[in-house]
Design a protein around this motif. Sequence first.
Motif, PDB file in Angstrom:
ATOM      1  N   THR A  84      16.859 -36.589 122.998  1.00 49.73           N
ATOM      2  CA  THR A  84      18.265 -36.208 123.081  1.00 49.73           C
ATOM      3  C   THR A  84      18.487 -35.434 124.358  1.00 49.73           C
ATOM      4  O   THR A  84      17.591 -35.285 125.170  1.00 49.73           O
ATOM      5  CB  THR A  84      18.651 -35.315 121.887  1.00 49.73           C
ATOM      6  OG1 THR A  84      17.833 -34.148 121.917  1.00 49.73           O
ATOM      7  CG2 THR A  84      18.450 -36.036 120.575  1.00 49.73           C
ATOM      8  N   TRP A  96      30.201 -37.141 127.687  1.00 51.54           N
ATOM      9  CA  TRP A  96      29.279 -36.739 126.629  1.00 51.54           C
ATOM     10  C   TRP A  96      29.597 -37.479 125.344  1.00 51.54           C
ATOM     11  O   TRP A  96      30.744 -37.810 125.046  1.00 51.54           O
ATOM     12  CB  TRP A  96      29.360 -35.228 126.389  1.00 51.54           C
ATOM     13  CG  TRP A  96      29.089 -34.414 127.617  1.00 51.54           C
ATOM     14  CD1 TRP A  96      28.443 -34.825 128.753  1.00 51.54           C
ATOM     15  CD2 TRP A  96      29.483 -33.068 127.846  1.00 51.54           C
ATOM     16  NE1 TRP A  96      28.402 -33.817 129.670  1.00 51.54           N
ATOM     17  CE2 TRP A  96      29.034 -32.712 129.145  1.00 51.54           C
ATOM     18  CE3 TRP A  96      30.164 -32.112 127.104  1.00 51.54           C
ATOM     19  CZ2 TRP A  96      29.240 -31.456 129.694  1.00 51.54           C
ATOM     20  CZ3 TRP A  96      30.372 -30.862 127.644  1.00 51.54           C
ATOM     21  CH2 TRP A  96      29.911 -30.544 128.914  1.00 51.54           C
ATOM     22  N   THR A  97      28.561 -37.723 124.546  1.00 53.90           N
ATOM     23  CA  THR A  97      28.729 -38.441 123.285  1.00 53.90           C
ATOM     24  C   THR A  97      28.965 -37.485 122.126  1.00 53.90           C
ATOM     25  O   THR A  97      29.851 -37.693 121.309  1.00 53.90           O
ATOM     26  CB  THR A  97      27.489 -39.294 123.002  1.00 53.90           C
ATOM     27  OG1 THR A  97      27.297 -40.206 124.090  1.00 53.90           O
ATOM     28  CG2 THR A  97      27.651 -40.080 121.718  1.00 53.90           C
ATOM     29  N   ARG A  98      28.184 -36.448 122.036  1.00 55.81           N
ATOM     30  CA  ARG A  98      28.320 -35.472 120.964  1.00 55.81           C
ATOM     31  C   ARG A  98      28.002 -34.084 121.500  1.00 55.81           C
ATOM     32  O   ARG A  98      27.054 -33.918 122.257  1.00 55.81           O
ATOM     33  CB  ARG A  98      27.393 -35.817 119.790  1.00 55.81           C
ATOM     34  CG  ARG A  98      27.517 -34.903 118.597  1.00 55.81           C
ATOM     35  CD  ARG A  98      28.853 -35.075 117.888  1.00 55.81           C
ATOM     36  NE  ARG A  98      28.926 -36.318 117.134  1.00 55.81           N
ATOM     37  CZ  ARG A  98      29.912 -37.183 117.256  1.00 55.81           C
ATOM     38  NH1 ARG A  98      30.890 -36.970 118.118  1.00 55.81           N
ATOM     39  NH2 ARG A  98      29.944 -38.285 116.536  1.00 55.81           N
ATOM     40  N   LYS A 127      34.598 -34.776 119.766  1.00 59.73           N
ATOM     41  CA  LYS A 127      33.161 -34.909 120.004  1.00 59.73           C
ATOM     42  C   LYS A 127      32.384 -33.662 119.592  1.00 59.73           C
ATOM     43  O   LYS A 127      31.163 -33.642 119.678  1.00 59.73           O
ATOM     44  CB  LYS A 127      32.899 -35.185 121.484  1.00 59.73           C
ATOM     45  CG  LYS A 127      33.563 -36.449 122.008  1.00 59.73           C
ATOM     46  CD  LYS A 127      33.253 -36.656 123.473  1.00 59.73           C
ATOM     47  CE  LYS A 127      33.907 -37.928 123.996  1.00 59.73           C
ATOM     48  NZ  LYS A 127      33.605 -38.158 125.432  1.00 59.73           N
ATOM     49  N   LEU A 199      25.286 -42.411 115.954  1.00 60.49           N
ATOM     50  CA  LEU A 199      25.775 -42.469 117.333  1.00 60.49           C
ATOM     51  C   LEU A 199      25.360 -43.758 118.047  1.00 60.49           C
ATOM     52  O   LEU A 199      26.203 -44.395 118.697  1.00 60.49           O
ATOM     53  CB  LEU A 199      25.279 -41.245 118.120  1.00 60.49           C
ATOM     54  CG  LEU A 199      25.888 -39.908 117.715  1.00 60.49           C
ATOM     55  CD1 LEU A 199      25.261 -38.771 118.528  1.00 60.49           C
ATOM     56  CD2 LEU A 199      27.392 -39.912 117.890  1.00 60.49           C
ATOM     57  N   ALA A 203      28.090 -46.875 119.587  1.00 63.28           N
ATOM     58  CA  ALA A 203      28.191 -46.629 121.027  1.00 63.28           C
ATOM     59  C   ALA A 203      29.265 -47.499 121.672  1.00 63.28           C
ATOM     60  O   ALA A 203      30.058 -47.025 122.499  1.00 63.28           O
ATOM     61  CB  ALA A 203      26.831 -46.874 121.691  1.00 63.28           C
ATOM     62  N   ARG A 206      32.764 -46.268 120.858  1.00 61.08           N
ATOM     63  CA  ARG A 206      33.082 -45.025 121.572  1.00 61.08           C
ATOM     64  C   ARG A 206      33.418 -45.298 123.030  1.00 61.08           C
ATOM     65  O   ARG A 206      34.339 -44.685 123.589  1.00 61.08           O
ATOM     66  CB  ARG A 206      31.903 -44.057 121.491  1.00 61.08           C
ATOM     67  CG  ARG A 206      31.755 -43.373 120.154  1.00 61.08           C
ATOM     68  CD  ARG A 206      30.864 -42.159 120.287  1.00 61.08           C
ATOM     69  NE  ARG A 206      29.683 -42.444 121.075  1.00 61.08           N
ATOM     70  CZ  ARG A 206      28.562 -42.948 120.583  1.00 61.08           C
ATOM     71  NH1 ARG A 206      28.488 -43.231 119.300  1.00 61.08           N
ATOM     72  NH2 ARG A 206      27.521 -43.171 121.355  1.00 61.08           N
ATOM     73  N   LYS A 207      32.680 -46.199 123.664  1.00 60.32           N
ATOM     74  CA  LYS A 207      32.985 -46.530 125.054  1.00 60.32           C
ATOM     75  C   LYS A 207      34.358 -47.165 125.186  1.00 60.32           C
ATOM     76  O   LYS A 207      35.102 -46.875 126.125  1.00 60.32           O
ATOM     77  CB  LYS A 207      31.902 -47.466 125.604  1.00 60.32           C
ATOM     78  CG  LYS A 207      30.548 -46.809 125.790  1.00 60.32           C
ATOM     79  CD  LYS A 207      29.517 -47.798 126.314  1.00 60.32           C
ATOM     80  CE  LYS A 207      28.161 -47.128 126.495  1.00 60.32           C
ATOM     81  NZ  LYS A 207      27.131 -48.081 126.981  1.00 60.32           N
ATOM     82  N   ASP A 210      36.914 -44.401 124.895  1.00 59.89           N
ATOM     83  CA  ASP A 210      37.050 -43.650 126.144  1.00 59.89           C
ATOM     84  C   ASP A 210      37.796 -44.459 127.205  1.00 59.89           C
ATOM     85  O   ASP A 210      38.564 -43.901 128.000  1.00 59.89           O
ATOM     86  CB  ASP A 210      35.670 -43.260 126.677  1.00 59.89           C
ATOM     87  CG  ASP A 210      34.984 -42.227 125.798  1.00 59.89           C
ATOM     88  OD1 ASP A 210      35.706 -41.538 125.054  1.00 59.89           O
ATOM     89  OD2 ASP A 210      33.749 -42.133 125.843  1.00 59.89           O
TER      90      ASP A 210
END
Length: 466
Positions: A84, A96-98, A127, A199, A203, A206-207, A210
């Motif tokens: 991570t 950032w993802t999380r 997030k 996550l 992915a 989420r992309k 964004d």
Amino acid sequence: MGQYSTGKTTFIKYLIEQDFPGSRVGPEPTTDCFTAIMHGETEGIIPGNALTMDPKKPFRNLDPFGNAFLNRFQCAQLPNQGTTSRRCCGGSPSAWTRIILLFDAHKLDFSDELTRAFAAVRGHEDKLRVVLNKADRVDSQQLMRVYGALMWSLGKVFPTPEVLRVYVGSFWSEPRRTCDHYQLLEAEEEDLLADIRNLPRNAAVRKLNDLVKRARLVRAHAHIIGYLKQEMPTIFCKESKKHNLIYQLPVIFTKIQQQHRVPAGDFPDCTKMQERLLGQDFSKFKVFKPSLMASMDKLLSTDIAKLMPLLQKQEPKRKKPPPGVLDGEFLGTFRPEHFQRHPFKERPPGDDEGHEKDAGDAWVVERLKPKYDEIFFSLCPRDGKVSGTKAKEWMVNTHLPSSVLAQVWRLADVDCDGMLDNEEFALAVHLIEGKLEGHWLPRELPPHLVPPSKRPCESEDDEEED
């Protein structure tokens, strides 16, 4: 993110089930640099300046921060698939993802540095995950008061319509202290780790999310710049007109919102926008082009809508474990590839060559099996096996986190039938005792820990070779 001594380093070690280079845990502020933890073929530390020069690493955009930051930035590489990133270690929060924000149940104060960090993540509350750590060290009455105080403080820092979700737990691999709210900690731990585990599966979505967010911001920005360009005079009074437009920016936002039906939430912060515009030359702004805006609207309304069904089809379906059995895939993304030398991983030094065949015959659990059998038969096995429900009832009494017990179950249930025979149960107890002594659990079961009845027969091996 978090104050010193809130369990940030321990939380990372808990996820990846091993130490990482440069880690140090103590009650005082022990971390004086930003560390990114990544997968690598060899274990080691890469300094910040070298990281920005590596085209294979995603840190080249940190070069503008200079030596003041890069001297306190490093990357710890581990041969671990479940690595991570620790802390705020690169770029903008939009990348950032999380974001994990940790608090200690014994101290909820916000330092000036942490308050400034809150400002950096504002607008990215979706997030953010807040963790109230070390909750097993306070009783239920104290926990209720601490939880309420934390929620009140977060409500002042993050002005969101709804309060942030706070996960209550004690995130480390050591046995928890006995407390009245033990089941609450177990449930909260499962919720947080399930969120982190999902996550990689989400992915692509989420992309895409964004991308849509940035496209909406670009649309609003294009309308603002185009309006300012249109209102500027050709020759005279440019500077005075510029300052007048900056002063009237809130009114301009309202006009654009009404004329072009741009949602108010897509506009940037008006005060910050005014500060940025003071140093800009409005005459160099590009003219607004309706054709490009039409392409942007088509992207948002049609093209991206067609992508959503395709992404949903690509999401892998997770198989549910048998009822009553600990979820063996619970920490699927955190299983370590590399762990310390201990009895669960390898034989003592010097035995690698001379005792290759003996290792296949000797079972290291055998000498303690009579003690383990007493526990096994006390659980009233049926047809020589105990069910997952009965085994779980005994295993949770060790006070190890459910995530650790899940990995023990995955290793011990060699035949994957959702039950444990006497050898598999002895193996599970042996692994638990080793964990209580401070050893890391292996990713896969080594040959010398495989129960004798579950090992392939020599005749089968010979037939495969023939």
